[in-house]
Design a protein around this motif. Structure first.
Motif, short mmCIF file in Angstrom:
data_model
loop_
_atom_site.label_atom_id
_atom_site.label_comp_id
_atom_site.label_asym_id
_atom_site.label_seq_id
_atom_site.Cartn_x
_atom_site.Cartn_y
_atom_site.Cartn_z
N ALA A 1 3.25 -16.68 -37.23
CA ALA A 1 4.31 -15.69 -37.11
C ALA A 1 5.60 -16.16 -37.76
O ALA A 1 5.94 -17.34 -37.72
N ALA B 1 8.79 -0.55 -41.52
CA ALA B 1 9.13 -1.16 -40.24
C ALA B 1 8.52 -0.41 -39.07
O ALA B 1 8.46 -0.94 -37.95
N TYR C 1 3.70 -5.89 -46.49
CA TYR C 1 4.93 -5.11 -46.56
C TYR C 1 4.72 -3.89 -47.44
O TYR C 1 3.78 -3.83 -48.26
N ALA D 1 8.96 -5.30 -44.51
CA ALA D 1 7.88 -6.00 -43.83
C ALA D 1 7.28 -5.15 -42.72
O ALA D 1 7.99 -4.44 -42.01
N LYS E 1 6.02 -5.65 -39.46
CA LYS E 1 6.06 -6.73 -38.47
C LYS E 1 5.06 -6.53 -37.34
O LYS E 1 4.66 -7.49 -36.68
N ASP E 2 4.66 -5.29 -37.11
CA ASP E 2 3.65 -5.03 -36.08
C ASP E 2 2.27 -5.22 -36.70
O ASP E 2 1.56 -4.28 -37.01
N ASP F 1 13.31 -15.64 -46.15
CA ASP F 1 12.29 -16.21 -45.27
C ASP F 1 12.41 -17.73 -45.30
O ASP F 1 12.42 -18.34 -46.38
#
Length: 864
Positions: free
Chosen positions: A22, A50, A158, A170, A172-173, A419
């Motif tokens: 993660a 998102a 993404y 991205a 994220k889920d 990042d």
């Protein structure tokens, strides 16, 4: 009862894996990476990345009708959680997938395309209908080979809209679904190893005995000579440390070994440099603990430092009620002068503080060479004066619609150039600080500049420099160019790149190498830390590179070189000349000492006769597929060798084949005992006769060319520092033992029965020391190392669940209702008679749980 065909509870293991992969909140890097364009550039009437949910599922493994061929069918499950649609056209879903996926048309009117390397995208074709709010889309595709490890799953997904091509959002889920069904774990006739069950683990753990404290070896790594006295030295006050000014670092280490709140007036602790009788190694030392005090004498300050680390090991654990040392006399020296650890910070960047932590761990376990893997295809991590593009472009990964802005995402770094693991580098001040920190701990930093392959970050950075200066009309635009624009060579690296090789046909390549070498030399000079060698790569130049390059052929014609193999020699001859001119010797992967040739239609590496007298130091990783004896052949031919075999010393290899166990498996699976059982001078001893047939052993001359051992950790699947620690520790401790201590008796015993008995005794001492003292000391000292706590072994027998662990000394706790054990769960005190879903985990001294093992214990059913 039936033991489940998997070692770990699936949900817990997947949670662990996702935690290791993660992303975290961005950290400050040495120089801020370019910011993304504002997300407001995305059209307002379409779904945001998102607000999308993505799941990956391994659906099934498929096998060829004939032979061992196999592939994996997988799917990405994309759910639109937004109130706006994902439109029929004008978007792409990007991700990385290590080892690649099969591109082409997909069901559902989608197209899967390779962008470059492991970088892929899914986009709609002309007939895609869009994805309304609340709808789910199955993106079914294939991996070209069977997926064993979940590290091959897509990472860093993404979404990008064509209307805002520079904006990547991205998803994220994103999560991986468990791999538990038979069609997911079936390996057919491929020859891949079966899953490891709790019963397998139990039986493996039976190879060691649980020892009483009095029988556990008192010092780690095993010293050369130890004589125990009859008494103890009570330390009720802070020892009075006596040391010359030259040992001020060692005096500070000595003070740190004892509680700071002790009153003054304790026994004397005398540190000095002097001759250790019978020992030539500068790292040799003697340690004497008597009722009158403590004396440590080293052949050098390094020896004194190692004596203090031994003193640390003799101290009771910080939780002990009384502070007392056993009377002891130790004479010690390392077997090998090279005891190394390589950290890859290029695939995924690790900050300066993480490097400091590893240097502290190395010093604690008497390791002395830090191989700093600073450059790769996916990142150049060291600031070089005069070449700002190496870090402004080569140290930054993120989405961009234009070439030359930054490197593409890789290994889960995703679209964001901020990042903290995709982007980042060490400033000149950072690197100097690292050099000084290491030197204070008697660790040599060996910087690696990977070339001529694995050089994509440098190639792209210098191409961007060329275009910038050419547009400005500069006559020096091509001064440091590394690629021939007319090169039509056809090749592919193991990482799927076709454009990542430095070209030795260009004079500008040598200008670049010389400039970088000079700047690294300056950094070491500024730090006051000698530089002895530069690690100049050599790894995995793909077949076909340079074959279609006019510049390469012109250089070959100019110097009468018949083949690209000769061009390789020419390149390293010139690079070696640069190093020798600066008083340095050449280090690199095995290929710097090898020559490519053909045998029976297959590529083969043989010792290269050209460089045997140059003092090259070759690090040999390849001990597979016919190259099992390559290290020995190179040593016998006259090359200095560091042993780093992939099947024994590559810490990025997974512990076992279970899909959820982190790491990779292209070389092998490496359990703790795999490393421990390595015999440096005869690592084919326990191979079959067929495996040994035609293989060279190590000559007496060759033995003298083996400098030592190195553990390596490549970080393709590792982003967070804890994930690196999980794979490296405690396996690094077995490397430390093998590198420092002489061959154990079992390694040289010819009688197999006697060797097995000797091995059991030695292995029992090793695992009891780790489980009862070495790892608990890390916990209680506050070092905060997230080492792997292995799952317990479980075996149903006689109506009871038998439980054991590879490291005696850890507290085992269990539940019977299917819930994961916690630090409040009941301790295992013997066989478990209760019925139900039995889950067991080991806990460290801080209450941290390890991996969970599970069995179903049902009435009147006994089946392991």
């Amino acid at each position: 009862m039936r033991t489940l065909n998997k070692t770990l509870n699936g949900s817990r293991a997947l949670a662990l894996l996702m935690a290791l992969m993660a992303p975290v909140a961005p950290l400050t890097v040495a120089r801020a990476a370019p910011a993304q364009p504002a997300a407001s550039a995305v059209p307002a009437d379409v779904a945001s990345g998102a607000r999308l949910q993505l799941r990956w599922e391994l659906q099934r493994n498929e096998f060829a009708a004939q032979g061992p061929g196999a592939r994996t069918q997988a799917r990405l499950i994309l759910t639109n959680r937004d109130t706006r649609p994902l439109p029929p056209q004008g978007w792409s879903l990007y991700f990385n997938s290590m080892d690649g996926v099969t591109p082409g048309a997909l069901p559902g009117n989608l197209v899967l395309e390779q962008v470059a390397g492991s970088y892929f995208r899914v986009r709609p074709d002309a007939n895609f209908a869009g994805l309304a709010p609340g709808q789910t889309l199955d993106i079914v595709y294939y991996h070209p080979d069977i997926v064993i490890k979940l590290g091959k799953a897509p990472v860093g997904p993404y979404l990008v809209y064509d209307a805002a091509p520079d904006v990547g959002v991205a998803i994220k889920d994103y999560a991986l679904l468990p791999v538990t069904r038979p069609e997911q774990t079936d390996k057919g006739n491929t020859g891949h190893r079966p899953l490891v069950t709790p019963a397998d683990t139990y039986r493996a753990n039976l190879h060691a005995d649980t020892l009483p404290a009095s029988a556990v070896p008192p010092v780690f790594p095993t010293p050369l000579k130890l004589e125990q006295g009859a008494g103890t030295l009570a330390v009720k006050a802070l020892p009075a440390i006596a040391a010359p000014a030259a040992l001020r670092n060692e005096a500070a280490l000595a003070r740190s070994l004892f509680p700071a709140d002790l009153p003054a007036g304790g026994p004397p602790l005398r540190l000095s440099v002097g001759q250790v009788a019978g020992q030539d190694s500068p790292e040799a030392y003697t340690l004497a603990v008597r009722s009158t005090g403590i004396d440590i004498v080293g052949n050098s300050a390094a020896g004194v430092s190692y004596g203090l680390q031994t003193l640390r090991d003799l101290l009771p654990l910080p939780s002990a009620a009384d502070l007392a040392l056993p009377e002891v006399s130790i004479t010690d020296a390392p077997r090998f002068g090279y005891r190394g650890f390589m950290l890859d910070v290029s695939r995924n960047f690790q900050n300066k503080e993480t490097v400091f932590k590893w240097l502290d761990l190395m010093a604690r376990f008497k390791m002395n060479k830090f191989h700093f893997h600073l450059t790769e295809d996916e990142g150049w991590r060291l600031e070089i004066a005069g070449l700002p593009e190496l870090t402004s472009i080569g140290a930054v990964r993120g989405h961009s619609a234009k070439p030359g802005v930054r490197l593409q995402p890789a290994y889960g770094s995703g679209p964001d150039p901020q990042d903290p693991h995709g982007s980042g580098y060490y400033s000149r001040a950072d690197y100097i600080a690292i050099l000084r920190y290491a030197a204070a701990r008697h660790i040599e930093v060996i910087p690696e500049l990977e070339m001529p392959g694995h050089a994509r970050a440098a190639v792209q950075a210098m191409e961007a420099r060329y275009h910038r200066l050419k547009a400005a009309g500069s006559k020096e635009a091509a001064k440091y160019l590394l690629n021939d624009f007319a090169d039509k060579s056809v090749y592919k690296s193991p990482q799927l790149y076709t454009d990542h090789v430095l070209n030795p046909g260009l004079e500008s390549s040598y200008t670049f190498v010389e400039h970088v070498v000079d700047e690294v030399v300056k950094l070491h000079r500024a730090a006051g830390v000698p530089l002895h060698t530069l690690y100049m790569g050599g790894d995995e130049l793909p077949n076909g590179a340079w074959e279609g390059s006019p510049a390469a052929h012109a250089m070959m014609q100019k110097h009468k070189l018949a083949t690209t193999a000769d061009l390789w020699d020419y390149f390293y001859d010139r690079v070696d000349g640069m190093l020798r001119k600066r008083g340095l010797f050449m280090s690199g992967w095995e290929e710097i000492a090898a020559r490519k040739t053909m045998l029976a239609g297959r590529h083969k590496l043989i010792p290269n006769p050209r460089f045997t007298q140059r003092g090259f130091s070759a690090y040999v990783w390849n001990n597979t597929e016919g190259a099992e004896d390559l290290a020995y052949r190179l040593a016998n031919a006259g090359y200095d060798i560091v042993l780093a075999p992939v099947t024994k010393m590559y810490m990025d290899m997974a512990y076992n084949p279970n899909p959820e166990e982190p790491g990779v498996n292209w070389g092998d699976y490496i359990e703790l005992d795999t490393v421990y059982d390595f015999i440096p001078f005869d690592y084919l001893k326990n191979a079959s006769d067929a495996q040994r047939l035609g293989k060279d052993g190590l000559t007496d001359y060759g033995k003298g060319k083996v400098r030592g051992l190195e553990a390596t950790i490549f970080t393709e699947t590792l982003r967070e520092p804890a994930s690196v620690e999980y794979l490296v520790m405690p396996r690094l401790l077995a490397v430390a033992e093998r590198a420092w201590a002489a061959d154990p008796a079992w390694a040289t015993e010819a009688d197999k029965t006697k060797a097995a008995a000797l091995h059991r005794t030695a292995w029992s001492g090793f695992v009891n020391a780790l489980g009862g003292r070495v790892l608990p000391r890390l916990d209680l000292d506050g070092v905060d190392v997230a080492y792997r706590i292995a799952p317990p072994g479980l075996l149903v027998e006689g109506g009871r669940v038998l439980v054991n662990h590879v490291l005696p000394g850890f507290t085992l706790r269990y539940t019977t209702d299917g819930s994961d054990p916690t630090s409040a769960s009941r301790p295992v005190t013997g066989p478990i008679a209760e019925r139900g879903v039995i889950k067991v985990a080991a806990f460290d001294r801080k209450g941290r749980a390890g991996l969970v093992a599970r069995v179903e214990h049902v009435e009147h059913v006994e089946d392991d």
